[in-house]
Design a protein around this motif. Structure first.
Motif, short mmCIF file in Angstrom:
data_model
loop_
_atom_site.label_atom_id
_atom_site.label_comp_id
_atom_site.label_asym_id
_atom_site.label_seq_id
_atom_site.Cartn_x
_atom_site.Cartn_y
_atom_site.Cartn_z
N GLY A 1 -11.77 -14.08 -64.16
CA GLY A 1 -11.23 -14.19 -65.52
C GLY A 1 -9.79 -14.66 -65.53
N ALA A 2 -8.99 -14.16 -64.58
CA ALA A 2 -7.58 -14.55 -64.52
C ALA A 2 -7.42 -16.02 -64.20
CB ALA A 2 -6.86 -13.70 -63.47
N GLY A 3 -8.39 -16.59 -63.50
CA GLY A 3 -8.25 -17.99 -63.11
C GLY A 3 -9.00 -18.97 -63.99
N HIS A 4 -10.06 -18.49 -64.67
CA HIS A 4 -10.96 -19.46 -65.31
C HIS A 4 -11.35 -19.12 -66.74
CE1 HIS A 4 -11.37 -21.28 -61.36
NE2 HIS A 4 -11.68 -20.09 -60.86
N ALA A 5 -10.84 -18.04 -67.33
CA ALA A 5 -11.17 -17.76 -68.73
C ALA A 5 -10.67 -18.89 -69.62
CB ALA A 5 -10.57 -16.43 -69.16
N SER A 6 -11.45 -19.18 -70.66
CA SER A 6 -11.12 -20.33 -71.52
C SER A 6 -9.91 -20.07 -72.41
CB SER A 6 -12.33 -20.68 -72.40
OG SER A 6 -12.74 -19.54 -73.16
N GLN B 1 -4.61 -13.85 -69.36
CA GLN B 1 -3.49 -12.92 -69.18
C GLN B 1 -3.99 -11.49 -69.10
OE1 GLN B 1 -0.39 -13.67 -68.60
NE2 GLN B 1 0.43 -11.58 -68.62
N GLY B 2 -4.96 -11.13 -69.96
CA GLY B 2 -5.50 -9.77 -69.93
C GLY B 2 -6.20 -9.46 -68.62
N ALA B 3 -6.98 -10.43 -68.11
CA ALA B 3 -7.67 -10.24 -66.84
C ALA B 3 -6.67 -10.14 -65.69
CB ALA B 3 -8.66 -11.38 -66.59
N LEU B 4 -5.60 -10.96 -65.74
CA LEU B 4 -4.58 -10.92 -64.70
C LEU B 4 -3.87 -9.57 -64.69
CD1 LEU B 4 -2.89 -12.29 -62.51
CD2 LEU B 4 -1.41 -13.20 -64.31
N CYS B 5 -3.55 -9.03 -65.86
CA CYS B 5 -2.89 -7.72 -65.93
C CYS B 5 -3.76 -6.64 -65.30
CB CYS B 5 -2.57 -7.36 -67.38
SG CYS B 5 -1.26 -8.38 -68.11
N GLU B 6 -5.07 -6.68 -65.60
CA GLU B 6 -5.98 -5.69 -65.02
C GLU B 6 -6.10 -5.88 -63.52
OE1 GLU B 6 -8.43 -2.35 -65.12
OE2 GLU B 6 -7.10 -3.19 -66.65
N LEU B 7 -6.12 -7.13 -63.05
CA LEU B 7 -6.19 -7.41 -61.62
C LEU B 7 -4.96 -6.87 -60.91
CD1 LEU B 7 -7.66 -8.81 -59.24
CD2 LEU B 7 -6.42 -10.90 -59.85
N VAL B 8 -3.79 -7.02 -61.53
CA VAL B 8 -2.55 -6.49 -60.93
C VAL B 8 -2.65 -4.97 -60.77
CG1 VAL B 8 -0.09 -6.12 -61.33
CG2 VAL B 8 -1.09 -8.37 -61.74
N LEU B 9 -3.19 -4.29 -61.78
CA LEU B 9 -3.35 -2.83 -61.70
C LEU B 9 -4.31 -2.46 -60.57
CD1 LEU B 9 -3.55 -1.86 -65.48
CD2 LEU B 9 -1.67 -1.40 -63.90
N GLN B 10 -5.41 -3.19 -60.46
CA GLN B 10 -6.37 -2.90 -59.40
C GLN B 10 -5.77 -3.13 -58.03
OE1 GLN B 10 -9.49 -5.55 -60.60
NE2 GLN B 10 -10.46 -4.05 -61.96
N GLN B 11 -5.01 -4.22 -57.90
CA GLN B 11 -4.45 -4.54 -56.59
C GLN B 11 -3.31 -3.59 -56.20
OE1 GLN B 11 -3.58 -8.51 -55.47
NE2 GLN B 11 -5.73 -9.11 -55.59
N ALA B 12 -2.77 -2.87 -57.18
CA ALA B 12 -1.77 -1.85 -56.83
C ALA B 12 -2.38 -0.83 -55.86
CB ALA B 12 -1.26 -1.15 -58.08
N ILE B 13 -3.68 -0.59 -56.00
CA ILE B 13 -4.39 0.27 -55.05
C ILE B 13 -5.00 -0.55 -53.93
CG2 ILE B 13 -6.37 1.82 -54.73
CD1 ILE B 13 -5.90 2.93 -57.49
#
Length: 283
Positions: free
Chosen positions: A147-152, A158-170
């Motif tokens: 989603g962070a790379g390919h959402a239309s 941006q929303g998918a990237l924010c969630e990915l950042v939170l996940q990658q914190a762990i």
């Protein structure tokens, strides 16, 4: 667990690109279902898996690793059924007749008559956490990366990237990766030892001194849930395809015994009598 997109990045991306959905709406719906049905959300799943990894840290000596019992999967009743959970109904490497024969042989030999070691119980619990907690959470993270790379819609990206950042914190934290690498190293040695029981001490030390390919299939191997190898491959696949957003090298691969990973891949590709599922070898 109710994973967004049912664990398929393409399906998640399709849902995200629908005008009816945003990342926040999908996460709110997921949380609502978690409250109603009681499943673990990905954040809870990752933290529980992390705790179990930490409990595996004391299991580090080769003799401890070599002593882990593959026959624990054959134990029934409490507390073993609680430790093994859904593993009891998972497909095994052997067919049903071979598993039944193995059960009869093990019981006749009295192997299950003594109490299991705590290290063995802890290890099987860690294996189960990889299957029901970590692997599904990684699939959702795959979706967020897609989603962070390919959402239309830029706002959805941006929303998918924010969630990915939170996940990658762990998922990319040093302590988490250290624990995960430790469990994966043990799991790889455990699988090879189940296929070659007489060489368990050798694999526990991270060594291979002769051919990995044998015609005969041990009873220890036949009774193992086939999903163990699936989970190991899926975890390695995630960390290969979803690098840290900081663009730094992933620390998981610096802590894995990569020679043992190569030996495991060699075994999967070459041992057709052991790994009968062609899709697993293809993966």
């Amino acid at each position: 667990a109710n994973i967004l997109g049912q664990g398929h990045p393409a399906r998640f991306l399709q849902q995200l690109n629908s005008p009816m959905f945003t990342v926040d709406m999908m996460l709110q719906h997921q949380l609502m279902q978690a409250h109603m049905t009681g499943f673990a959300t990905p954040g809870l799943a990752l933290n529980v898996a992390w705790c179990l990894m930490r409990l595996m840290v004391p299991i580090k000596k080769p003799e401890q690793i070599a002593a882990l019992d593959p026959y624990y999967i054959l134990r029934e009743g409490d507390p073993h059924a609680g430790v093994l959970g859904g593993f009891l109904s998972e497909a095994r490497f052997g067919d049903s007749d071979e598993v039944d024969a193995a059960k009869s042989t093990v019981r006749a030999q009295g192997i299950l008559s003594s109490d299991p070691k705590f290290n063995t119980q802890m290890f099987w619990l860690a294996l189960r956490s990889m299957h029901v907690l970590l692997a599904p959470a990684l699939q959702e993270s795959f979706g967020m990366a897609a989603g962070a790379g390919h959402a239309s819609d830029p706002s959805k990206r941006q929303g998918a990237l924010c969630e990915l950042v939170l996940q990658q914190a762990i998922l990319q934290s040093s302590d988490f990766l250290s624990g995960l690498a430790h469990v994966l190293n043990i799991a790889i040695s455990f699988c090879l030892s189940a296929a070659h029981p007489s060489r368990a001490a050798e694999f526990a030390e991270g060594k291979v001194t002769s051919s990995l390919l044998v015609e005969g299939v041990s009873t220890q191997w036949k009774v193992l849930p086939a999903c163990i190898l699936d989970d190991i491959i899926d975890i390695l696949d995630y960390y290969k395809k979803v690098p840290p957003i900081t663009q730094t090298p992933c620390k998981l691969f610096t802590q894995l015994k990569l020679n043992m990973v190569v030996f495991l891949v060699t075994f999967i590709l070459g041992a057709g009598n052991h790994v009968k599922n062609p899709s697993l070898r293809g993966k």
